[in-house]
Design a protein around this motif. Structure first.
Motif, PDB file in Angstrom:
ATOM      1  N   ALA A 198      29.698  48.508  45.957  1.00 19.90           N
ATOM      2  CA  ALA A 198      29.560  49.764  45.210  1.00 19.90           C
ATOM      3  C   ALA A 198      30.720  50.003  44.245  1.00 19.90           C
ATOM      4  O   ALA A 198      30.808  51.080  43.641  1.00 19.90           O
ATOM      5  CB  ALA A 198      29.461  50.933  46.181  1.00 19.90           C
ATOM      6  N   HIS A 199      31.569  49.015  44.052  1.00 20.51           N
ATOM      7  CA  HIS A 199      32.736  49.207  43.180  1.00 20.51           C
ATOM      8  C   HIS A 199      32.279  49.349  41.723  1.00 20.51           C
ATOM      9  O   HIS A 199      31.485  48.543  41.235  1.00 20.51           O
ATOM     10  CB  HIS A 199      33.696  48.017  43.314  1.00 20.51           C
ATOM     11  N   PRO A 200      32.753  50.363  41.000  1.00 17.37           N
ATOM     12  CA  PRO A 200      32.272  50.605  39.638  1.00 17.37           C
ATOM     13  C   PRO A 200      32.655  49.511  38.646  1.00 17.37           C
ATOM     14  O   PRO A 200      32.027  49.407  37.583  1.00 17.37           O
ATOM     15  CB  PRO A 200      32.937  51.938  39.257  1.00 17.37           C
ATOM     16  N   ALA A 201      33.649  48.687  38.950  1.00 20.24           N
ATOM     17  CA  ALA A 201      34.069  47.634  38.020  1.00 20.24           C
ATOM     18  C   ALA A 201      33.315  46.321  38.228  1.00 20.24           C
ATOM     19  O   ALA A 201      33.527  45.367  37.484  1.00 20.24           O
ATOM     20  CB  ALA A 201      35.564  47.380  38.159  1.00 20.24           C
ATOM     21  N   LEU A 202      32.427  46.287  39.202  1.00 20.23           N
ATOM     22  CA  LEU A 202      31.725  45.038  39.523  1.00 20.23           C
ATOM     23  C   LEU A 202      30.606  44.778  38.518  1.00 20.23           C
ATOM     24  O   LEU A 202      29.645  45.541  38.436  1.00 20.23           O
ATOM     25  CB  LEU A 202      31.156  45.116  40.942  1.00 20.23           C
ATOM     26  N   ASP A 203      30.722  43.686  37.761  1.00 21.92           N
ATOM     27  CA  ASP A 203      29.705  43.306  36.780  1.00 21.92           C
ATOM     28  C   ASP A 203      28.975  42.019  37.143  1.00 21.92           C
ATOM     29  O   ASP A 203      27.876  41.764  36.650  1.00 21.92           O
ATOM     30  CB  ASP A 203      30.338  43.119  35.398  1.00 21.92           C
TER      31      ASP A 203
ATOM     32  N   SER B  47      22.422  43.888  49.555  1.00 23.52           N
ATOM     33  CA  SER B  47      23.189  45.117  49.361  1.00 23.52           C
ATOM     34  C   SER B  47      23.552  45.397  47.912  1.00 23.52           C
ATOM     35  O   SER B  47      24.171  46.422  47.621  1.00 23.52           O
ATOM     36  CB  SER B  47      24.492  45.054  50.174  1.00 23.52           C
ATOM     37  N   SER B  48      23.180  44.517  46.985  1.00 20.06           N
ATOM     38  CA  SER B  48      23.622  44.678  45.599  1.00 20.06           C
ATOM     39  C   SER B  48      22.596  44.095  44.639  1.00 20.06           C
ATOM     40  O   SER B  48      22.001  43.044  44.905  1.00 20.06           O
ATOM     41  CB  SER B  48      24.977  43.981  45.402  1.00 20.06           C
ATOM     42  N   ASP B  49      22.403  44.783  43.521  1.00 21.86           N
ATOM     43  CA  ASP B  49      21.536  44.250  42.467  1.00 21.86           C
ATOM     44  C   ASP B  49      22.345  43.751  41.272  1.00 21.86           C
ATOM     45  O   ASP B  49      21.799  43.490  40.195  1.00 21.86           O
ATOM     46  CB  ASP B  49      20.515  45.291  42.013  1.00 21.86           C
ATOM     47  N   VAL B  50      23.662  43.599  41.440  1.00 26.49           N
ATOM     48  CA  VAL B  50      24.529  43.048  40.400  1.00 26.49           C
ATOM     49  C   VAL B  50      24.221  41.551  40.262  1.00 26.49           C
ATOM     50  O   VAL B  50      24.013  40.857  41.257  1.00 26.49           O
ATOM     51  CB  VAL B  50      26.010  43.268  40.755  1.00 26.49           C
ATOM     52  N   PRO B  51      24.165  41.015  39.029  1.00 26.19           N
ATOM     53  CA  PRO B  51      23.844  39.591  38.829  1.00 26.19           C
ATOM     54  C   PRO B  51      24.796  38.663  39.573  1.00 26.19           C
ATOM     55  O   PRO B  51      25.950  38.998  39.850  1.00 26.19           O
ATOM     56  CB  PRO B  51      23.973  39.414  37.312  1.00 26.19           C
ATOM     57  N   VAL B  52      24.281  37.461  39.866  1.00 24.62           N
ATOM     58  CA  VAL B  52      25.008  36.471  40.665  1.00 24.62           C
ATOM     59  C   VAL B  52      25.104  35.161  39.890  1.00 24.62           C
ATOM     60  O   VAL B  52      24.160  34.753  39.214  1.00 24.62           O
ATOM     61  CB  VAL B  52      24.296  36.227  42.006  1.00 24.62           C
ATOM     62  N   THR B  53      26.241  34.497  40.014  1.00 19.29           N
ATOM     63  CA  THR B  53      26.399  33.165  39.440  1.00 19.29           C
ATOM     64  C   THR B  53      27.333  32.341  40.305  1.00 19.29           C
ATOM     65  O   THR B  53      27.964  32.858  41.237  1.00 19.29           O
ATOM     66  CB  THR B  53      26.957  33.238  37.997  1.00 19.29           C
ATOM     67  N   THR B  54      27.405  31.050  40.009  1.00 25.38           N
ATOM     68  CA  THR B  54      28.449  30.176  40.525  1.00 25.38           C
ATOM     69  C   THR B  54      28.747  29.170  39.436  1.00 25.38           C
ATOM     70  O   THR B  54      27.896  28.895  38.583  1.00 25.38           O
ATOM     71  CB  THR B  54      28.035  29.478  41.832  1.00 25.38           C
ATOM     72  N   ASN B  55      29.951  28.627  39.442  1.00 23.30           N
ATOM     73  CA  ASN B  55      30.353  27.795  38.319  1.00 23.30           C
ATOM     74  C   ASN B  55      29.923  26.341  38.498  1.00 23.30           C
ATOM     75  O   ASN B  55      30.261  25.688  39.468  1.00 23.30           O
ATOM     76  CB  ASN B  55      31.868  27.877  38.073  1.00 23.30           C
ATOM     77  N   PHE B  56      29.174  25.846  37.488  1.00 22.11           N
ATOM     78  CA  PHE B  56      28.782  24.449  37.424  1.00 22.11           C
ATOM     79  C   PHE B  56      29.941  23.633  36.848  1.00 22.11           C
ATOM     80  O   PHE B  56      30.946  24.182  36.401  1.00 22.11           O
ATOM     81  CB  PHE B  56      27.539  24.273  36.565  1.00 22.11           C
ATOM     82  N   MET B  57      29.763  22.313  36.815  1.00 25.40           N
ATOM     83  CA  MET B  57      30.814  21.426  36.307  1.00 25.40           C
ATOM     84  C   MET B  57      30.249  20.397  35.335  1.00 25.40           C
ATOM     85  O   MET B  57      30.592  19.214  35.375  1.00 25.40           O
ATOM     86  CB  MET B  57      31.526  20.735  37.474  1.00 25.40           C
ATOM     87  N   GLY B  58      29.342  20.845  34.481  1.00 25.02           N
ATOM     88  CA  GLY B  58      28.810  19.945  33.459  1.00 25.02           C
ATOM     89  C   GLY B  58      28.067  18.776  34.066  1.00 25.02           C
ATOM     90  O   GLY B  58      27.176  18.939  34.896  1.00 25.02           O
TER      91      GLY B  58
END
Length: 340
Positions: free
Chosen positions: A43-48, A145-156
């Motif tokens: 619920a943190h307001p800075a979470l994008d 618990s969150s609808d904020v977008p999700v990612t993880t970093n690929f390595m080309g």
């Protein structure tokens, strides 16, 4: 939960990624950690954006321990249903490798000579899927618990993970890219990597999660970027579809294995070329964002067919020649961008 190499060596702690992707102990504690983070920050307001884990498989993409063996057998049973079908697919009549039960099958550990090619290919597929299952388990906790977008970093062009499959699991495709400033072919390789990341995301804008503003810490010959080089390579990403340019790392570390890896704020402080270049690039990118460039799609006139199954199969040991699949896609650019 410690990983085991193909030779049977147990890798110790004291570095990073010292875990077996199939370990139920690792998965249980990873879920506990993610649950605690989500409870605190959802619920943190800075979470994008949620950034899950880091560079899956970078140092341990395959584990050959007993937990991996058990998981591999379950994966094979789901894939082939019967051991007879597996024997047919693997051609186990050759060199008397026939199995009477899935319980007899082990990972393709170190052997006297060439191992079964289809067993190797299936273990590559299985290992890539185990990493993806680790990611899926953590994402399921986040999405509850969150609808904020999700990612993880690929390595080309990272051999251990099929990014066509991974790209379907992220809301934003993210990538880490560390071209070698001392290699004249690096810009060509980097361009191909940018196009790959845009392509696995079906042409959607993507995010450069990591690049270095200067030198890195892990090359044998560790050249710093020349004046303007970081800016040029950042714009290469923008021109090939990136909507965001990030760096590793913010403040250069004073201790640990990455203390010689450049940071946006280097050891020399703010009165340095690196800091001024990063600051200037940030202002330029902000202006481009205001001009409406964010969200633009890049259309390509030429396509290259790139397939992880083919990569795994073509670079096996029992082959008529030593081939580089990546270099074959773009001759002269087959250098690995980072260790492993």
């Amino acid at each position: 939960m410690l990983p085991v190499t193909v030779e049977g060596v147990v890798l110790s702690s004291g570095s990073r990624q010292a875990y077996c992707p199939s370990s139920p102990v690792y998965r249980r504690y990873a879920a506990r950690l993610v649950s605690a983070i989500v409870a605190r920050y959802a619920a943190h307001p800075a979470l994008d954006l949620w950034h899950v884990n880091n560079e899956y498989g970078c140092h341990v993409s395959h584990c050959y321990c007993d937990a991996s063996a058990a998981a591999f057998r379950r994966w094979l049973a789901d894939r082939y249903e019967t051991v007879e079908a597996l024997n047919e697919a693997w051609g186990t009549a050759f060199w008397s490798q026939r199995y009477d039960s899935f319980d007899e099958i082990l990972p393709p550990r170190a052997a006297p000579t060439f191992r079964n090619p289809t067993q190797l290919l299936d273990f590559d597929r299985f290992s890539a899927n185990e990493l993806l299952e680790c990611y899926r388990a953590e994402v399921a906790i986040i999405r509850a618990s969150s609808d904020v977008p999700v990612t993880t970093n690929f390595m080309g062009f990272f051999k251990g993970a099929d990014y066509w499959a991974w790209a379907r699991e992220v809301d934003v495709v993210s990538d880490d890219s560390y071209p070698d400033p001392a290699d004249p072919v690096s810009p060509v390789y980097a361009a191909m990597q940018r196009d790959l990341l845009r392509s696995v995301g079906s042409g959607r804008p993507w995010l450069l999660m990591e690049q270095s503003p200067g030198a890195v810490n892990w090359r044998e010959r560790n050249a710093a970027k020349a004046p303007g080089q970081m800016r040029a390579w950042s714009y290469q990403c923008v021109g090939r579809g990136a909507d965001g340019i990030l760096f590793f790392q913010w403040r250069q570390a004073k201790a640990g294995a990455e203390k010689f890896h450049a940071g946006m704020l280097p050891h020399g402080g703010t009165d340095t070329r690196v800091f001024r270049e990063v600051e200037s690039l940030g202002a330029e990118l902000a202006a481009l964002s205001s001009a409406g460039l964010v969200g633009e799609r890049v259309e390509a006139d030429v396509a290259i067919v790139f397939d992880w199954d083919s990569w795994w199969a073509l670079e096996q040991e029992a082959a008529p020649a030593r081939l580089s699949y990546v270099e074959g896609c773009s001759p002269g650019t087959g250098r690995s961008p980072r260790p492993g």
